[in-house]
Design a protein around this motif. Structure first.
Motif, PDB file in Angstrom:
ATOM      1  N   LEU A  86       0.963  -1.103  -0.090  1.00  0.00           N
ATOM      2  CA  LEU A  86       0.054  -0.003   0.188  1.00  0.00           C
ATOM      3  C   LEU A  86       0.981   1.225   0.028  1.00  0.00           C
ATOM      4  N   ARG A  87       0.158   2.059  -0.531  1.00  0.00           N
ATOM      5  CA  ARG A  87       1.004   3.405  -0.822  1.00  0.00           C
ATOM      6  C   ARG A  87       0.075   4.683  -0.139  1.00  0.00           C
ATOM      7  N   PRO A  88       0.666   5.726   0.119  1.00  0.00           N
ATOM      8  CA  PRO A  88      -0.093   6.906   0.669  1.00  0.00           C
ATOM      9  C   PRO A  88      -1.158   7.348  -0.171  1.00  0.00           C
ATOM     10  N   GLU A  89      -0.993   7.131  -1.528  1.00  0.00           N
ATOM     11  CA  GLU A  89      -1.967   7.488  -2.423  1.00  0.00           C
ATOM     12  C   GLU A  89      -3.429   6.473  -2.659  1.00  0.00           C
ATOM     13  N   ASP A  90      -3.252   5.403  -1.729  1.00  0.00           N
ATOM     14  CA  ASP A  90      -4.264   4.485  -1.729  1.00  0.00           C
ATOM     15  C   ASP A  90      -5.149   4.997  -0.591  1.00  0.00           C
ATOM     16  N   THR A  91      -4.883   5.765   0.248  1.00  0.00           N
ATOM     17  CA  THR A  91      -5.646   6.498   1.187  1.00  0.00           C
ATOM     18  C   THR A  91      -7.150   6.952   0.607  1.00  0.00           C
ATOM     19  N   ALA A  92      -8.115   6.318   0.896  1.00  0.00           N
ATOM     20  CA  ALA A  92      -9.672   6.522   0.282  1.00  0.00           C
ATOM     21  C   ALA A  92     -10.473   5.871   1.283  1.00  0.00           C
TER      22      ALA A  92
END
Length: 122
Positions: A86-92
């Protein structure tokens, strides 16, 4: 009528994994194409993955191929989303959906869960 309840979201560090679950009620689950979507703050809701009723056909957002896996257990009326690296841009907020049509990458679905928050820290 189908009711959907997501679970499994939370806070994870970058590089970690989470598995989301979506428990469905309703007699049509076993014949329903299911989908996972996500919506980040200030952005539109986008399709993440879609799976046919048998599990034999799966589609993924291009940017997520190789990291996310959708699966289902019709005996348990549950669909899953395994998320790795997981990457920070997967935050949702991640949403489960049922009775989705065959369009990709913008399927339309008739039933939606309430969503589960996934936060990835750097």
């Amino acid at each position: 009528q189908v009711q959907l309840v997501e679970s499994g979201g939370g806070l994870v560090q970058a590089g970690g994994s989470l598995r989301l679950s979506c428990a469905a009620s309703g007699r049509t689950f076993g014949t329903s194409t299911m989908g996972w979507f996500r919506q980040a703050p200030g952005k539109e809701r986008d399709a993440v993955a879609r799976i046919s009723w048998s599990g034999g056909s799966r589609y993924y957002a291009d940017s997520l191929k190789g990291r996310f896996t959708i699966s289902r257990d019709n005996g348990r009326n549950t669909v899953y989303l395994q998320m790795n690296n997981l990457r920070p841009e997967d935050t949702a907020v991640y949403y489960c959906a049922a009775s989705c049509d065959s369009r990709w990458p913008k399927p339309e679905c008739d039933y939606w869960g309430q969503g589960t928050q996934v936060t990835v820290s750097s």
